[in-house]
Design a protein around this motif. Structure first.
Motif, PDB file in Angstrom:
ATOM      1  N   TRP A 118       0.829  -1.201   0.000  1.00  0.00           N
ATOM      2  CA  TRP A 118       0.000   0.000   0.000  1.00  0.00           C
ATOM      3  C   TRP A 118       0.866   1.254   0.000  1.00  0.00           C
ATOM      4  N   LEU A 119       1.945   1.246   0.787  1.00  0.00           N
ATOM      5  CA  LEU A 119       2.831   2.398   0.828  1.00  0.00           C
ATOM      6  C   LEU A 119       3.544   2.618  -0.500  1.00  0.00           C
ATOM      7  N   VAL A 120       3.946   1.534  -1.164  1.00  0.00           N
ATOM      8  CA  VAL A 120       4.560   1.674  -2.490  1.00  0.00           C
ATOM      9  C   VAL A 120       3.559   2.303  -3.452  1.00  0.00           C
ATOM     10  N   ASP A 121       2.311   1.801  -3.435  1.00  0.00           N
ATOM     11  CA  ASP A 121       1.281   2.357  -4.314  1.00  0.00           C
ATOM     12  C   ASP A 121       1.010   3.831  -3.992  1.00  0.00           C
ATOM     13  N   HIS A 122       1.004   4.155  -2.700  1.00  0.00           N
ATOM     14  CA  HIS A 122       0.753   5.542  -2.295  1.00  0.00           C
ATOM     15  C   HIS A 122       1.843   6.457  -2.833  1.00  0.00           C
ATOM     16  N   CYS A 123       3.093   6.049  -2.681  1.00  0.00           N
ATOM     17  CA  CYS A 123       4.203   6.864  -3.183  1.00  0.00           C
ATOM     18  C   CYS A 123       4.132   6.988  -4.698  1.00  0.00           C
ATOM     19  N   ALA A 124       3.798   5.878  -5.371  1.00  0.00           N
ATOM     20  CA  ALA A 124       3.670   5.915  -6.832  1.00  0.00           C
ATOM     21  C   ALA A 124       2.613   6.917  -7.264  1.00  0.00           C
ATOM     22  N   ALA A 125       1.493   6.927  -6.547  1.00  0.00           N
ATOM     23  CA  ALA A 125       0.412   7.846  -6.899  1.00  0.00           C
ATOM     24  C   ALA A 125       0.816   9.295  -6.675  1.00  0.00           C
ATOM     25  N   VAL A 126       1.514   9.557  -5.563  1.00  0.00           N
ATOM     26  CA  VAL A 126       1.955  10.929  -5.276  1.00  0.00           C
ATOM     27  C   VAL A 126       2.920  11.414  -6.354  1.00  0.00           C
ATOM     28  N   LEU A 127       3.873  10.574  -6.722  1.00  0.00           N
ATOM     29  CA  LEU A 127       4.853  10.976  -7.737  1.00  0.00           C
ATOM     30  C   LEU A 127       4.206  11.111  -9.107  1.00  0.00           C
ATOM     31  N   ALA A 128       3.282  10.204  -9.443  1.00  0.00           N
ATOM     32  CA  ALA A 128       2.613  10.296 -10.734  1.00  0.00           C
ATOM     33  C   ALA A 128       1.778  11.566 -10.833  1.00  0.00           C
ATOM     34  N   THR A 129       1.096  11.908  -9.756  1.00  0.00           N
ATOM     35  CA  THR A 129       0.312  13.142  -9.742  1.00  0.00           C
ATOM     36  C   THR A 129       1.215  14.363  -9.865  1.00  0.00           C
ATOM     37  N   THR A 130       2.338  14.333  -9.175  1.00  0.00           N
ATOM     38  CA  THR A 130       3.287  15.444  -9.247  1.00  0.00           C
ATOM     39  C   THR A 130       3.845  15.585 -10.653  1.00  0.00           C
ATOM     40  N   ALA A 131       4.057  14.464 -11.336  1.00  0.00           N
ATOM     41  CA  ALA A 131       4.616  14.506 -12.692  1.00  0.00           C
ATOM     42  C   ALA A 131       3.696  15.215 -13.668  1.00  0.00           C
ATOM     43  N   ARG A 132       2.396  15.206 -13.384  1.00  0.00           N
ATOM     44  CA  ARG A 132       1.466  15.912 -14.267  1.00  0.00           C
ATOM     45  C   ARG A 132       1.666  17.425 -14.204  1.00  0.00           C
ATOM     46  N   HIS A 133       2.230  17.896 -13.107  1.00  0.00           N
ATOM     47  CA  HIS A 133       2.400  19.328 -12.891  1.00  0.00           C
ATOM     48  C   HIS A 133       3.857  19.775 -13.008  1.00  0.00           C
ATOM     49  N   ASP A 134       4.782  18.815 -13.023  1.00  0.00           N
ATOM     50  CA  ASP A 134       6.193  19.162 -12.909  1.00  0.00           C
ATOM     51  C   ASP A 134       7.029  18.384 -13.928  1.00  0.00           C
ATOM     52  N   PRO A 135       7.593  19.060 -14.927  1.00  0.00           N
ATOM     53  CA  PRO A 135       8.398  18.368 -15.941  1.00  0.00           C
ATOM     54  C   PRO A 135       9.594  17.625 -15.351  1.00  0.00           C
ATOM     55  N   GLN A 136      10.197  18.157 -14.291  1.00  0.00           N
ATOM     56  CA  GLN A 136      11.351  17.479 -13.703  1.00  0.00           C
ATOM     57  C   GLN A 136      10.960  16.104 -13.165  1.00  0.00           C
ATOM     58  N   THR A 137       9.836  16.047 -12.466  1.00  0.00           N
ATOM     59  CA  THR A 137       9.364  14.772 -11.930  1.00  0.00           C
ATOM     60  C   THR A 137       9.011  13.813 -13.052  1.00  0.00           C
ATOM     61  N   ALA A 138       8.340  14.314 -14.096  1.00  0.00           N
ATOM     62  CA  ALA A 138       7.971  13.467 -15.232  1.00  0.00           C
ATOM     63  C   ALA A 138       9.207  12.877 -15.888  1.00  0.00           C
ATOM     64  N   ALA A 139      10.244  13.699 -16.089  1.00  0.00           N
ATOM     65  CA  ALA A 139      11.468  13.220 -16.717  1.00  0.00           C
ATOM     66  C   ALA A 139      12.180  12.198 -15.831  1.00  0.00           C
ATOM     67  N   ALA A 140      12.187  12.453 -14.522  1.00  0.00           N
ATOM     68  CA  ALA A 140      12.861  11.538 -13.598  1.00  0.00           C
ATOM     69  C   ALA A 140      12.160  10.188 -13.572  1.00  0.00           C
ATOM     70  N   LEU A 141      10.835  10.194 -13.589  1.00  0.00           N
ATOM     71  CA  LEU A 141      10.093   8.935 -13.586  1.00  0.00           C
ATOM     72  C   LEU A 141      10.318   8.165 -14.878  1.00  0.00           C
TER      73      LEU A 141
END
Length: 233
Positions: free
Chosen positions: A189-212
């Motif tokens: 559940w914690l892995v999924d939670h972190c994945a969701a937070v980062l995926a949501t952030t990537a929609r707003h932040d090019p740096q996060t999208a590129a890193a993922l």
């Protein structure tokens, strides 16, 4: 009849100053792991180590507070090692292995972990707070390293710190709820939670999208993600 070891017993064998101090710290860690700090006295540490009370004060003249900080520093170093993970395989699997070690530590040090993160008790000081923050920074640094990010922007930094905060809060709730759900389920559940937070952030932040994208995505337990930061497919 006294149960204190005789001078020929192992606890009384001649040790170097460093070895004796380490022995006392280990005894203190065992007590702090299962009791709130204010419930652990230098006398209790002496009994656990099988040594005299004056010997404890010889090495830790500050008494309980100094013992607590020394034990906490050792626990912090152990927690930091929990986050050390080879940079191989999908990012969610790496995170899952690190969380396995973290949750095992939480379970083994339940009382001490709870007292530490809730900041209660007479032993909480700015120094103990700094030790806890050191562990949080180490966890964030490891996540950034796995994402190959040296200078995270504000959104990525907030996302990672949100994940770390969620892990701490969930761990406390897990202990309060009698270690339910089972540890593997909590980890996933914690892995999924972190994945969701980062995926949501990537929609707003090019740096996060590129890193993922560079890290192969953060889909829950290995599922693929949209390279533009979408939710797991």
């Amino acid at each position: 009849m006294s149960t204190r070891p005789a001078p020929t017993d192992p606890a009384y064998r001649r040790l170097s100053a460093d070895a004796r101090r380490e022995q006392l710290i280990r005894a203190a860690q065992g007590l702090f792991a299962h009791h709130a700090p204010e419930q652990v006295s230098p006398e209790a540490v002496a009994r656990a180590a099988g040594v005299s009370r004056p010997l404890v004060y010889r090495y830790f003249p500050g008494g309980r507070q100094q013992l607590y900080e020394a034990a906490l520093l050792g626990a912090a170093e152990e927690l930091e090692r929990c986050f050390t993970e080879p940079r191989r395989g999908p990012l969610p699997e790496r995170l899952g292995r690190a969380l396995d070690r973290y949750l095992a530590f939480v379970e083994d040090h339940a009382e001490g972990f709870t007292a530490l993160l809730r900041g209660g008790g007479v032993a909480a000081t700015s120094r103990t707070g700094a030790i806890v923050d050191r562990v949080r920074r180490a966890a964030a640094d490891q996540i950034m390293a796995h994402m190959a990010v040296e200078r995270p922007g504000p959104l990525l930094l907030m996302a990672v710190r949100t994940c770390i905060s969620a892990v701490e809060t969930a761990s406390l709730t897990w202990l309060d709820e009698g270690r339910r759900p089972e540890r593997p389920e909590l980890r996933d559940w914690l892995v999924d939670h972190c994945a969701a937070v980062l995926a949501t952030t990537a929609r707003h932040d090019p740096q996060t999208a590129a890193a993922l994208a560079a890290a192969g995505g953060t889909g829950a337990r290995g599922r693929g993600t949209d390279p533009h930061g979408g939710v797991p497919r």
